[in-house]
Design a protein around this motif. Sequence first.
Motif, short mmCIF file in Angstrom:
data_model
loop_
_atom_site.label_atom_id
_atom_site.label_comp_id
_atom_site.label_asym_id
_atom_site.label_seq_id
_atom_site.Cartn_x
_atom_site.Cartn_y
_atom_site.Cartn_z
N GLU A 133 0.83 -1.21 0.00
CA GLU A 133 0.00 0.00 0.00
C GLU A 133 0.87 1.26 0.00
N GLN A 134 1.86 1.27 0.89
CA GLN A 134 2.74 2.45 0.99
C GLN A 134 4.14 2.12 0.49
N GLY A 135 4.75 3.14 -0.13
CA GLY A 135 6.08 2.92 -0.72
C GLY A 135 7.15 2.67 0.33
N LEU A 136 8.15 1.91 -0.04
CA LEU A 136 9.29 1.67 0.85
C LEU A 136 10.36 2.72 0.60
N SER A 137 11.24 2.93 1.54
CA SER A 137 12.31 3.92 1.37
C SER A 137 13.35 3.36 0.39
#
Length: 394
Positions: free
Chosen positions: A3-7
């Motif tokens: 769902e959310q981007g990784l660094s």
Amino acid sequence: MNEQGLSEKEIFSYLENVKSEDTDYYRVLSSMCTHPHKIAVEAHRLFIEANLGDLGLFAGAHSLEKEVIMMLGELLHAPSVKIPVEKACESSVCGYLTTGGTESNIQAVRGMKNVITAGKKELGKIPNIVIPESAHFSFDKVADMMGIEVRRALLDSEFKVDPASVESLMDANTIGLVGIAGNTEFGQIDPVEELAKLARQHEIFLHIDAAFGGFVIPFLENPYPFDFKVQGVTSIAIDPHKMGLSTIPSGALLFRSPSFLDSLKVSTPYLTTKEQFTLTGTRSGASAAATYAVMKHLGREGYVKNVQYCMQLTAKLVEEARKLGFEPLLEPVMNVVALRVPSPDLVRDQLLRKFGWNVSITRTPRSLRLVLMPHNTARDVEEFLQDLKKVTAE
Ligand code: PLP
């Protein structure tokens, strides 16, 4: 997808971990590809977004492609053709950069079929091509995709295609022949002059698959006739991403005559150019830049050194293998060795399992197939033979 981007840090830590599973060509004696030259990598990065599928938007990358085709044309003695700019090849050598030998072989055969149809000659019910038994499996894809029968001619005792066997397979529906200049399994070169004679006599096409040998044969001490100098050769596949030290995907397909490229065209209504003759749509401009950079940087002298290095490793391997009692199936013509060993399949497994060597096997007869590439060293050869001795003594 998460769902959310990784660094970036997380991504690269994962990627580096995964990359550690790749061989990085360490103890690899089975590949026809190698580390690309660092100048090719830099040039590739510089043109990373360039799409040769839309030439009008990437005029710079396209000019590099044309320069590469000109250099390859010179290397392979392609005749200069004088043609109007709007025609298929915009330079005096006809060809384009492909993704590799497979695409080049597919397009060469597609060209044969289309040129015949365009000339209003009737194709037999099922047109056929005659290829050597040793041809790369990309020709199985040709057969599958194009409704063309692929007939396989026998090899002689030196693993070259036998022209008599080729002739015996030809009939009224034969549209072309294929010769291999540096076959995948043995590194052998087919008798291109004899194949060309047959092609001329029967007025059919002759495609030469020099995907591997194209960047080897011209730089050998005694080069063999295999290119456009031989009258009757109508197209050649050559891969900069193999012994040309360019980045993947860098292949090339050259034609003697513009009619081939013309025959491959389809119209492209929503692009900056009206027509496209390539197989893939979107194409890497980065690999064109990479190939341009490495060819210009190394020059003929650099490629001669590269081939000399690989041939010296090849000679060393054969000489020292002989001392251990292992004979090659043939005196190597280029940097590929087919070594007779007892139970080759078992030996291959053990070499990998116990010592981490990646080698492959020739089909008929079965033998160890070893490709000596720029990533290999004299020390590799010595260590490999010590390990081979151990696994065959068991
Ligand atoms: N032709 C020959 C003689 C080859 O050795 C190879 C691959 O090793 C190919 C064609 C296919 O090339 P690619 O894998 O780049 O499509």
